[in-house]
Design a protein around this motif. Sequence first.
Motif, short mmCIF file in Angstrom:
data_model
loop_
_atom_site.label_atom_id
_atom_site.label_comp_id
_atom_site.label_asym_id
_atom_site.label_seq_id
_atom_site.Cartn_x
_atom_site.Cartn_y
_atom_site.Cartn_z
N TYR A 36 0.93 -1.39 0.11
CA TYR A 36 0.01 0.02 -0.03
C TYR A 36 0.80 1.12 0.01
O TYR A 36 2.01 1.08 0.70
N GLY A 43 -5.58 8.34 3.02
CA GLY A 43 -5.72 7.15 3.44
C GLY A 43 -4.75 6.27 2.61
O GLY A 43 -3.97 6.44 1.94
N LEU A 44 -4.83 4.96 2.91
CA LEU A 44 -3.76 4.01 1.79
C LEU A 44 -4.59 3.55 0.79
O LEU A 44 -5.77 3.39 0.70
N LYS A 49 -1.18 -6.80 -5.24
CA LYS A 49 -1.18 -7.81 -4.03
C LYS A 49 -1.09 -9.16 -4.67
O LYS A 49 -0.81 -9.29 -6.00
N PHE A 103 0.24 -5.26 9.34
CA PHE A 103 1.34 -4.27 8.50
C PHE A 103 2.54 -4.24 9.01
O PHE A 103 2.80 -4.33 10.26
N TYR B 31 -17.81 -6.58 4.05
CA TYR B 31 -16.46 -6.31 4.98
C TYR B 31 -16.34 -4.88 5.65
O TYR B 31 -16.07 -4.28 4.53
N TYR B 33 -13.65 -2.49 8.32
CA TYR B 33 -13.00 -2.52 9.40
C TYR B 33 -12.36 -1.19 10.02
O TYR B 33 -12.45 -0.26 9.47
N TYR B 35 -8.99 0.37 11.90
CA TYR B 35 -7.49 0.26 12.19
C TYR B 35 -7.06 1.75 12.98
O TYR B 35 -7.65 2.57 12.74
N GLN B 37 -3.31 3.75 13.65
CA GLN B 37 -2.07 4.02 12.99
C GLN B 37 -1.25 4.92 14.18
O GLN B 37 -1.57 5.92 14.32
N LEU B 43 -0.53 -0.06 10.43
CA LEU B 43 -1.92 -0.02 11.03
C LEU B 43 -2.04 -1.37 11.78
O LEU B 43 -1.52 -2.41 11.50
N LEU B 45 -5.40 -3.70 13.63
CA LEU B 45 -6.90 -3.76 13.50
C LEU B 45 -7.29 -3.85 14.82
O LEU B 45 -7.07 -4.53 15.67
N TYR B 48 -13.57 -5.70 13.34
CA TYR B 48 -13.96 -5.81 12.08
C TYR B 48 -15.43 -6.29 11.81
O TYR B 48 -15.88 -6.63 13.00
N PHE B 90 -8.39 4.71 10.71
CA PHE B 90 -8.76 4.43 9.73
C PHE B 90 -9.78 3.50 9.48
O PHE B 90 -9.71 2.46 10.03
N SER B 94 -14.43 -3.87 2.17
CA SER B 94 -13.90 -4.61 1.01
C SER B 94 -15.20 -5.74 0.93
O SER B 94 -15.93 -5.97 1.77
N THR B 99 -9.70 -6.43 -2.47
CA THR B 99 -9.08 -5.17 -1.94
C THR B 99 -9.72 -4.62 -1.00
O THR B 99 -10.98 -4.17 -1.01
N GLN B 100 -8.89 -4.03 0.13
CA GLN B 100 -9.79 -2.99 1.25
C GLN B 100 -9.63 -1.84 0.67
O GLN B 100 -8.39 -1.16 0.33
N PHE B 102 -9.66 2.42 1.85
CA PHE B 102 -9.45 2.79 3.02
C PHE B 102 -10.22 4.45 2.98
O PHE B 102 -10.02 4.96 1.90
N GLY B 103 -10.60 5.05 3.97
CA GLY B 103 -11.12 6.08 4.17
C GLY B 103 -9.92 7.19 4.52
O GLY B 103 -8.69 6.78 4.69
N PRO B 104 -10.07 8.53 4.57
CA PRO B 104 -9.03 9.46 4.72
C PRO B 104 -8.31 9.38 6.14
O PRO B 104 -7.29 10.17 6.44
#
Lengths: 113, 111
Positions: A36, A43-44, A49, A103, B31, B33, B35, B37, B43, B45, B48, B90, B94, B99-100, B102-104
């Motif tokens: 990522y 965000g990421l 992958k 991560f 799904y 989640y 996280y 950081q 990150l 978890l 979820y 975060f 998904s 693929t996950q 992510f928000g900002p």
Amino acid sequence: AQSVTQPDIHITVSEGASLELRCNYSYGATPYLFWYVQSPGQGLQLLLKYFSGDTLVQGIKGFEAEFKRSQSSFNLRKPSVHWSDAAEYFCAVAPGGNNDMRFGAGTRLTVKP
Amino acid sequence: NAGVTQTPKFRILKIGQSMTLQCTQDMNHNYMYWYRQDPGMGLKLIYYSVGAGITDKGEVPNGYNVSRSTTEDFPLRLELAAPSQTSVYFCASSYVEETQYFGPGTRLLVL
């Protein structure tokens, strides 16, 4: 202990130079593997992958990564770095699937003009 | 599509206060989640959810609660804020094993 290791905290490369970011993991079976990128304040975003199959994986923005089972590594590469690639890069593994994403601590990339 | 949205962007809390971090996705992902950081770290978890009404703990759930009453929303609740909860949070979503996204992020400071 099970872990994801990114040995390089910070890397500086010149624009146009090649790049390799290292990632090693220590899980028994081959987990799902991810790279990522995170720009400041964002965000990421998924670069690429690996789930199975071809061990050389192509991603977005010209990045690729190679899975090496014997070395438990999943290194990220780019042949020619652009100034816009400056960001934080995270390797992640999912040994138990998406609900078990682990991560690395990240590698910060600085690009010199 | 807006993707994954999070509110607020930034918040300062006093020790012992409570708050809810909001997360909404419009991709119909099952799904979701949460996280956190911490500086210089990857990150981790927190919780979820695999669908409305179903939640489970992640790696670092202590001090947090979640609920999932709809597909779109997955709020994270801090009941008694502590300095150790200072972090960037975060939310992601998904399809099952895809693929996950992510928000900002929400930056939280507990003083």
